[in-house]
Write a protein that holds these residues in place. Structure first.
Motif, short mmCIF file in Angstrom:
data_model
loop_
_atom_site.label_atom_id
_atom_site.label_comp_id
_atom_site.label_asym_id
_atom_site.label_seq_id
_atom_site.Cartn_x
_atom_site.Cartn_y
_atom_site.Cartn_z
N PRO A 99 -9.69 15.85 -0.66
CA PRO A 99 -9.68 14.65 -1.51
C PRO A 99 -9.28 13.34 -0.87
O PRO A 99 -9.01 12.37 -1.58
CB PRO A 99 -8.67 15.03 -2.58
N ASN A 100 -9.21 13.28 0.50
CA ASN A 100 -8.94 11.98 1.13
C ASN A 100 -9.24 12.05 2.62
O ASN A 100 -9.66 13.09 3.14
CB ASN A 100 -7.48 11.55 0.89
N GLU A 101 -9.02 10.91 3.31
CA GLU A 101 -9.37 10.76 4.73
C GLU A 101 -8.71 11.82 5.60
O GLU A 101 -9.36 12.52 6.37
CB GLU A 101 -8.90 9.35 5.13
N ALA A 161 -5.91 13.44 -9.40
CA ALA A 161 -7.01 13.28 -10.37
C ALA A 161 -8.31 13.81 -9.78
O ALA A 161 -9.11 14.47 -10.46
CB ALA A 161 -7.15 11.82 -10.76
N ARG A 162 -8.53 13.56 -8.48
CA ARG A 162 -9.74 14.10 -7.83
C ARG A 162 -9.72 15.62 -7.83
O ARG A 162 -10.72 16.28 -8.11
CB ARG A 162 -9.82 13.59 -6.38
N GLU A 163 -8.56 16.16 -7.52
CA GLU A 163 -8.40 17.62 -7.46
C GLU A 163 -8.66 18.24 -8.84
O GLU A 163 -9.34 19.26 -8.97
CB GLU A 163 -7.00 17.96 -6.95
N ALA A 179 -1.09 10.40 -7.54
CA ALA A 179 -1.91 10.48 -8.77
C ALA A 179 -3.40 10.37 -8.46
O ALA A 179 -4.22 11.04 -9.09
CB ALA A 179 -1.50 9.38 -9.74
N SER A 180 -3.75 9.56 -7.48
CA SER A 180 -5.18 9.36 -7.16
C SER A 180 -5.81 10.67 -6.73
O SER A 180 -6.83 11.10 -7.29
CB SER A 180 -5.31 8.33 -6.03
N THR A 181 -5.20 11.34 -5.77
CA THR A 181 -5.82 12.57 -5.26
C THR A 181 -5.62 13.72 -6.25
O THR A 181 -6.48 14.60 -6.35
CB THR A 181 -5.22 12.91 -3.88
N PRO A 221 0.83 -1.21 0.00
CA PRO A 221 0.00 0.00 0.00
C PRO A 221 0.86 1.26 0.00
O PRO A 221 2.10 1.17 0.16
CB PRO A 221 -0.78 -0.12 1.31
N LYS A 222 0.24 2.42 -0.10
CA LYS A 222 0.99 3.69 -0.03
C LYS A 222 1.46 3.94 1.41
O LYS A 222 2.49 4.55 1.66
CB LYS A 222 0.08 4.87 -0.39
N GLY A 223 0.60 3.51 2.31
CA GLY A 223 0.87 3.71 3.74
C GLY A 223 0.11 2.67 4.52
O GLY A 223 -0.63 1.87 3.93
N ARG A 271 4.20 5.96 6.52
CA ARG A 271 3.62 7.23 6.03
C ARG A 271 3.52 7.23 4.52
O ARG A 271 4.39 6.69 3.83
CB ARG A 271 4.51 8.40 6.47
N GLU A 272 2.48 7.87 4.00
CA GLU A 272 2.23 7.90 2.55
C GLU A 272 3.21 8.81 1.81
O GLU A 272 3.10 8.97 0.61
CB GLU A 272 0.81 8.42 2.29
N ASP A 273 4.15 9.45 2.54
CA ASP A 273 5.10 10.33 1.82
C ASP A 273 6.51 9.77 1.87
O ASP A 273 7.46 10.47 1.52
CB ASP A 273 5.07 11.76 2.41
N PHE A 277 -2.53 -0.58 -8.11
CA PHE A 277 -3.91 -0.33 -7.63
C PHE A 277 -3.97 1.03 -6.94
O PHE A 277 -2.96 1.58 -6.51
CB PHE A 277 -4.38 -1.46 -6.70
N ASP A 278 -5.14 1.57 -6.87
CA ASP A 278 -5.49 2.79 -6.16
C ASP A 278 -4.98 4.08 -6.80
O ASP A 278 -5.74 5.01 -7.01
CB ASP A 278 -4.96 2.72 -4.70
N SER A 279 -3.69 4.15 -7.09
CA SER A 279 -3.10 5.42 -7.53
C SER A 279 -2.20 5.15 -8.73
O SER A 279 -1.35 4.27 -8.69
CB SER A 279 -2.27 5.98 -6.36
N PHE A 335 -13.65 12.92 1.41
CA PHE A 335 -13.41 11.72 0.60
C PHE A 335 -12.95 10.60 1.54
O PHE A 335 -12.24 10.88 2.50
CB PHE A 335 -12.28 12.00 -0.41
N ASP A 336 -13.40 9.38 1.29
CA ASP A 336 -13.00 8.20 2.06
C ASP A 336 -13.78 8.01 3.35
O ASP A 336 -14.02 8.96 4.08
CB ASP A 336 -11.50 8.21 2.39
N SER A 337 -14.11 6.75 3.63
CA SER A 337 -15.01 6.46 4.75
C SER A 337 -14.23 6.10 6.00
O SER A 337 -14.27 4.97 6.48
CB SER A 337 -15.92 5.28 4.36
C1 BDR Z 1 -5.88 8.06 0.12
O1 BDR Z 1 -4.87 8.08 -0.84
C2 BDR Z 1 -5.44 7.64 -2.04
O2 BDR Z 1 -4.47 7.13 -2.89
C3 BDR Z 1 -6.41 6.60 -1.62
O3 BDR Z 1 -7.36 6.36 -2.65
C4 BDR Z 1 -7.03 7.24 -0.43
O4 BDR Z 1 -8.06 8.12 -0.84
C5 BDR Z 1 -5.39 7.48 1.40
O5 BDR Z 1 -5.16 8.53 2.25
#
Ligand code: BDR
Length: 314
Positions: free
Chosen positions: A210-212, A157-159, A153-155, A18-20, A56-58, A105-107, A237-239
């Motif tokens: 655009p995210n949690e 694209a939302r932005e 890339a995922s967020t 995953p990213k994080g 962390r996602e960064d 996946f995801d991004s 965004f995100d549950s």
């Molecule tokens: C967020 O990052 C995006 O890549 C995921 O789809 C999710 O919205 C996780 O914080």
């Protein structure tokens, strides 16, 4: 899944990266991967799913290291959510050269070496957010976009979906800030949100995050200045648990939700299908919907707001 029939007695070791690993979103992804693993086992395909990602996602370096370590281990395949659409290109290209197939996946990733891309239509998610915010604002007012992170890339694209839609369809809505990023944690998102509200708190009418973490951080900052509860219209965004609570208590007016369990499930299934020598779709869309106080009690929305992750992770 007819392709499963002829697959008995096969076994694979795959890495799901995953990213994080801190956000509830990733826990739901993990649960989906385990669900796929259990279903495959019932069909006689033994899959070891190794779940490993950066905290962390960064942390680009750490995610690159994780991919390279699994290549060294010669896993049969990798399911990867690249936290940077450029920085993870080289590791994926190297995996492909080493004949280790990668499902992204995801991004998205700026490469064509992955065998499939399993994700939400993120641009559409941003369009949904813009259209609903415009409706809530009566198509006029001042809007803020708090972005997540450069390279996500995922967020991104939302932005883009959000800004493009406001620009082309709602001239009465003025975007007064769209260049700030919330960063990888709730805390950094909360600080960025406080800074934005210090500058624009008196004139903003609507906000999209655009995210949690950005949604939770901004909603908290709005509460701090007494502008939650719909005074400023807030689309997240995100549950995550907090965001679902905020939707219920009226501090969020809309929550764009994905299907992370389906994403994790189809990421593993797509890779195994490929390893079985079956053709796979280059692009698998796992869906995106808007949850609101009006529809959140509907069973389909409830399932997305409360994905049954514990059933697979306990
Ligand atoms: C967020 O990052 C995006 O890549 C995921 O789809 C999710 O919205 C996780 O914080």
């Amino acid at each position: 899944m007819a392709w499963l029939v002829s697959a008995a007695d096969k076994s694979y070791t795959i890495a799901v990266i995953p990213k994080g690993t801190t956000h509830e979103f990733w826990q739901a992804i993990h649960a989906g991967a385990v669900k796929a693993q259990r279903e495959l086992a019932e069909k006689g395909i033994k899959v070891e799913v190794i779940w490993k990602g950066p905290l962390r996602e960064d942390d680009r370096d750490q995610q690159i290291q994780v991919v390279e370590n699994f290549m060294t281990r010669r896993v049969d395949g990798i399911v990867l959510a690249p936290l940077d659409s450029q920085a993870l290109v080289a590791p994926v290209v190297n995996a492909a050269k080493a004949k280790i197939p990668v499902v992204v996946f995801d991004s998205d990733l700026k490469s064509d070496k992955q065998i499939s891309f399993v994700a939400t239509d993120n641009y559409k998610g941003g369009v949904i957010a813009a259209e609903y915010l415009a409706k809530l604002l009566g198509e006029e007012g001042n809007a803020i976009l708090l972005r997540l992170a450069v390279g996500s890339a995922s967020t991104e694209a939302r932005e883009a979906g959000f800004l493009d839609t406001l620009k082309s369809n709602y001239p009465g809505i003025k975007v007064i800030s769209s260049d700030q990023h919330g960063g990888a944690t709730r805390e950094t998102a909360y600080q960025a949100s406080q800074n934005l509200l210090n500058r624009y708190g008196r004139e903003v009418n609507g906000i999209f995050c655009p995210n949690e973490t950005t949604a939770i951080g901004m909603t908290k900052a709005l509460r701090d200045i007494g502008k939650a509860g719909g005074k400023v219209k807030m689309i997240g965004f995100d549950s995550g648990t907090q965001s679902v609570l905020d939707l219920k208590n009226g501090d969020l007016q809309g929550l764009v939700v994905q299907n992370p369990m389906l994403m994790g499930y189809l990421g593993v299934m797509t890779l195994i299908k490929h390893l079985q020598g079956e053709p796979v779709e280059k692009r698998v869309d796992t869906g995106v919907v808007l949850a609101t106080p009006a529809n959140m009690a509907e069973p389909k929305i409830q399932e997305l707001l409360h994905p049954p992750a514990d059933k697979y992770l306990k």
